[in-house]
Design a protein around this motif. Structure first.
Motif, mmCIF file in Angstrom:
data_model
loop_
_atom_site.group_PDB
_atom_site.id
_atom_site.type_symbol
_atom_site.label_atom_id
_atom_site.label_comp_id
_atom_site.label_asym_id
_atom_site.label_seq_id
_atom_site.Cartn_x
_atom_site.Cartn_y
_atom_site.Cartn_z
ATOM 1 N N ALA A 222 -35.731 -18.585 40.332
ATOM 2 C CA ALA A 222 -34.734 -19.454 39.705
ATOM 3 C C ALA A 222 -33.440 -18.716 39.397
ATOM 4 C CB ALA A 222 -35.315 -20.057 38.427
ATOM 5 N N GLY A 223 -33.556 -17.508 38.877
ATOM 6 C CA GLY A 223 -32.359 -16.757 38.501
ATOM 7 C C GLY A 223 -31.474 -16.435 39.689
ATOM 8 N N ALA A 224 -32.097 -15.979 40.791
ATOM 9 C CA ALA A 224 -31.325 -15.613 41.976
ATOM 10 C C ALA A 224 -30.620 -16.832 42.573
ATOM 11 C CB ALA A 224 -32.245 -14.971 43.018
ATOM 12 N N TYR A 225 -31.343 -17.940 42.670
ATOM 13 C CA TYR A 225 -30.745 -19.144 43.252
ATOM 14 C C TYR A 225 -29.641 -19.707 42.374
ATOM 15 C CZ TYR A 225 -33.766 -19.810 47.319
ATOM 16 O OH TYR A 225 -34.375 -19.679 48.545
ATOM 17 N N GLN A 226 -29.892 -19.810 41.075
ATOM 18 C CA GLN A 226 -28.857 -20.331 40.184
ATOM 19 C C GLN A 226 -27.670 -19.375 40.111
ATOM 20 O OE1 GLN A 226 -28.785 -23.404 38.823
ATOM 21 N NE2 GLN A 226 -30.636 -23.720 40.052
ATOM 22 N N GLY A 227 -27.949 -18.087 40.229
ATOM 23 C CA GLY A 227 -26.865 -17.111 40.237
ATOM 24 C C GLY A 227 -25.957 -17.294 41.434
ATOM 25 N N MET A 228 -26.552 -17.537 42.602
ATOM 26 C CA MET A 228 -25.735 -17.750 43.789
ATOM 27 C C MET A 228 -24.963 -19.064 43.685
ATOM 28 S SD MET A 228 -26.711 -17.662 47.848
ATOM 29 C CE MET A 228 -27.309 -19.330 47.975
ATOM 30 N N PHE A 229 -25.604 -20.094 43.153
ATOM 31 C CA PHE A 229 -24.919 -21.371 43.000
ATOM 32 C C PHE A 229 -23.727 -21.221 42.050
ATOM 33 C CE2 PHE A 229 -24.304 -25.691 41.382
ATOM 34 C CZ PHE A 229 -24.284 -26.402 42.572
ATOM 35 N N GLY A 230 -23.918 -20.467 40.987
ATOM 36 C CA GLY A 230 -22.819 -20.215 40.059
ATOM 37 C C GLY A 230 -21.702 -19.415 40.703
ATOM 38 N N MET A 231 -22.063 -18.512 41.609
ATOM 39 C CA MET A 231 -21.057 -17.731 42.312
ATOM 40 C C MET A 231 -20.172 -18.629 43.173
ATOM 41 S SD MET A 231 -21.605 -14.646 45.073
ATOM 42 C CE MET A 231 -22.191 -15.803 46.305
ATOM 43 N N GLY A 232 -20.785 -19.653 43.775
ATOM 44 C CA GLY A 232 -20.005 -20.594 44.566
ATOM 45 C C GLY A 232 -18.982 -21.326 43.714
ATOM 46 N N SER A 233 -19.392 -21.711 42.511
ATOM 47 C CA SER A 233 -18.462 -22.382 41.604
ATOM 48 C C SER A 233 -17.324 -21.449 41.212
ATOM 49 C CB SER A 233 -19.213 -22.848 40.352
ATOM 50 O OG SER A 233 -20.244 -23.753 40.690
ATOM 51 N N ALA A 234 -17.659 -20.186 40.986
ATOM 52 C CA ALA A 234 -16.635 -19.213 40.610
ATOM 53 C C ALA A 234 -15.639 -18.979 41.738
ATOM 54 C CB ALA A 234 -17.288 -17.893 40.203
ATOM 55 N N LEU A 235 -16.135 -18.926 42.978
ATOM 56 C CA LEU A 235 -15.241 -18.741 44.121
ATOM 57 C C LEU A 235 -14.322 -19.950 44.293
ATOM 58 C CD1 LEU A 235 -17.673 -17.133 46.730
ATOM 59 C CD2 LEU A 235 -15.750 -16.030 45.572
ATOM 60 N N GLY A 236 -14.876 -21.157 44.059
ATOM 61 C CA GLY A 236 -14.054 -22.350 44.132
ATOM 62 C C GLY A 236 -12.944 -22.334 43.104
ATOM 63 N N ALA A 237 -13.284 -21.886 41.889
ATOM 64 C CA ALA A 237 -12.279 -21.790 40.826
ATOM 65 C C ALA A 237 -11.223 -20.752 41.157
ATOM 66 C CB ALA A 237 -12.965 -21.446 39.502
ATOM 67 N N MET A 238 -11.638 -19.672 41.821
ATOM 68 C CA MET A 238 -10.702 -18.605 42.174
ATOM 69 C C MET A 238 -9.719 -19.071 43.249
ATOM 70 S SD MET A 238 -11.558 -14.816 43.692
ATOM 71 C CE MET A 238 -12.061 -15.475 45.288
ATOM 72 N N LEU A 239 -10.210 -19.863 44.200
ATOM 73 C CA LEU A 239 -9.362 -20.317 45.305
ATOM 74 C C LEU A 239 -8.525 -21.539 44.938
ATOM 75 C CD1 LEU A 239 -11.854 -19.966 48.288
ATOM 76 C CD2 LEU A 239 -9.942 -18.456 47.738
ATOM 77 N N ALA A 240 -8.915 -22.244 43.884
ATOM 78 C CA ALA A 240 -8.244 -23.499 43.526
ATOM 79 C C ALA A 240 -6.733 -23.353 43.348
ATOM 80 C CB ALA A 240 -8.879 -24.087 42.265
ATOM 81 N N PRO A 241 -6.236 -22.354 42.594
ATOM 82 C CA PRO A 241 -4.782 -22.248 42.436
ATOM 83 C C PRO A 241 -4.047 -22.102 43.764
ATOM 84 C CG PRO A 241 -5.892 -20.882 40.815
ATOM 85 C CD PRO A 241 -6.944 -21.348 41.775
ATOM 86 N N LEU A 242 -4.603 -21.309 44.679
ATOM 87 C CA LEU A 242 -3.975 -21.119 45.991
ATOM 88 C C LEU A 242 -3.954 -22.424 46.778
ATOM 89 C CD1 LEU A 242 -2.819 -19.246 48.184
ATOM 90 C CD2 LEU A 242 -5.173 -18.768 48.893
ATOM 91 N N VAL A 243 -5.092 -23.120 46.793
ATOM 92 C CA VAL A 243 -5.195 -24.363 47.557
ATOM 93 C C VAL A 243 -4.303 -25.445 46.961
ATOM 94 C CG1 VAL A 243 -6.754 -26.214 48.267
ATOM 95 C CG2 VAL A 243 -7.523 -23.843 48.352
ATOM 96 N N VAL A 244 -4.324 -25.574 45.627
ATOM 97 C CA VAL A 244 -3.502 -26.593 44.969
ATOM 98 C C VAL A 244 -2.016 -26.327 45.212
ATOM 99 C CG1 VAL A 244 -2.803 -27.521 42.724
ATOM 100 C CG2 VAL A 244 -5.223 -27.148 43.223
ATOM 101 N N THR A 245 -1.616 -25.057 45.151
ATOM 102 C CA THR A 245 -0.221 -24.700 45.398
ATOM 103 C C THR A 245 0.183 -25.023 46.830
ATOM 104 O OG1 THR A 245 -0.303 -22.934 43.749
ATOM 105 C CG2 THR A 245 1.457 -22.829 45.377
ATOM 106 N N ALA A 246 -0.704 -24.721 47.784
ATOM 107 C CA ALA A 246 -0.397 -24.927 49.203
ATOM 108 C C ALA A 246 -0.403 -26.400 49.598
ATOM 109 C CB ALA A 246 -1.396 -24.163 50.059
#
Length: 284
Positions: A222-246
């Motif tokens: 459970a920890g490994a899977y939820q950790g990876m899923f959370g990482m995806g959310s974090a990457l989306g948040a990181m890319l959001a400013p660039l995508v929204v600006t573009a």
């Protein structure tokens, strides 16, 4: 912890309750911080920052009351999971779910950066509407996150809910775009309508994604899977400013159209994963 301490619908409900409480905390903190803004003095800001630090420490102390461990739920033969020892990165279905959910999660960055900039720079609406949009989102999440999250422990329902969220998000993008260049009253109505649809899309997409993130994961990891899923959310948040600006910031209405298409496509991908997972479970 949630994946191990709860099972079935209780896991999604726990996530929904936590998110509701988080939004209540944000709203309460915003109102309290407003006192410092009202005072407008350096001492008021210092007192507020120190008080916030004390609250953080006191809340962290409650973590000591957690048990040393919780047992994972029993394996459900009707819902086979990957064998123990396999990394979640080798589970292609889960990796794709993580990526698509992270893409849809860029809507948080849109709400935090794109919408405020659009309101202040490209519409005739007063800047105070930025706060109104935030209030609409907070109220919707507090009132609706828990009830609209029910039933998403079933992959088929979770996929349909995410797809509905994608359609609502595209409609919200359309209303945001239409708010540009219209009179004040029309802009306010369109923006408030867009904020409502955006909030509903956020609630539904999160509820469906939570359900799938639990149901399609190996319960023994459970920890490994939820950790990876959370990482995806974090990457989306990181890319959001660039995508929204573009998109929105640089291209206005065309940018809104592109974002709407991206949200629908990512939601449709998640729904397809959910449908295939349901079909596989029935055949098994």
């Amino acid at each position: 912890m949630i994946a191990r301490a709860f099972d079935g619908p209780n896991r999604v409900n726990a996530r929904a309750v936590l998110r509701t409480i988080t939004n209540l905390g944000i709203a309460t903190g915003g109102m309290i911080a407003g006192l410092a803004l009202l005072a407008g003095t350096a001492d008021a800001f210092r007192v507020m920052m120190i008080s916030a630090g004390v609250v953080y420490v006191l809340s962290a102390l409650h973590l000591r009351r957690l048990p040393s461990r919780v047992d994972a739920p029993r394996h459900d033969p009707a819902n086979p999971a990957p064998k123990r020892g396999i990394s979640p990165f080798k589970d292609r279905r889960y990796v794709l779910l993580t990526v698509l959910s992270g893409i849809f999660g860029m809507q948080f960055g849109l709400a935090e950066m794109g919408v405020p900039l659009w309101i202040s720079q490209d519409t005739s609406a007063p800047d105070v509407l930025i706060s109104v949009v935030l209030v609409i989102n907070t109220v919707c999440v507090v009132l609706l996150q828990v009830p609209l999250s029910r039933g998403t422990d079933h992959p088929a329902r979770a996929g349909k809910i995410v797809l509905t969220g994608g359609v609502l998000m595209a409609a919200a993008c359309a209303l945001y775009a239409l708010a540009g260049g219209v009179p004040v009253v029309a802009a306010i109505i369109l923006l408030c309508g867009a904020a409502l649809l955006h909030s509903l899309a956020e609630i539904l997409s999160q509820a469906g994604a939570w359900g799938l993130s639990f149901e399609l994961a190996n319960p023994l990891q459970a920890g490994a899977y939820q950790g990876m899923f959370g990482m995806g959310s974090a990457l989306g948040a990181m890319l959001a400013p660039l995508v929204v600006t573009a998109t929105v910031v640089e291209h206005g209405t065309l940018g809104w159209a592109i974002l709407g298409a991206v949200f629908v496509a990512s939601a449709a991908g998640v729904a397809l994963i959910a449908r295939k997972a349901t079909t596989t479970a029935v055949l098994a």
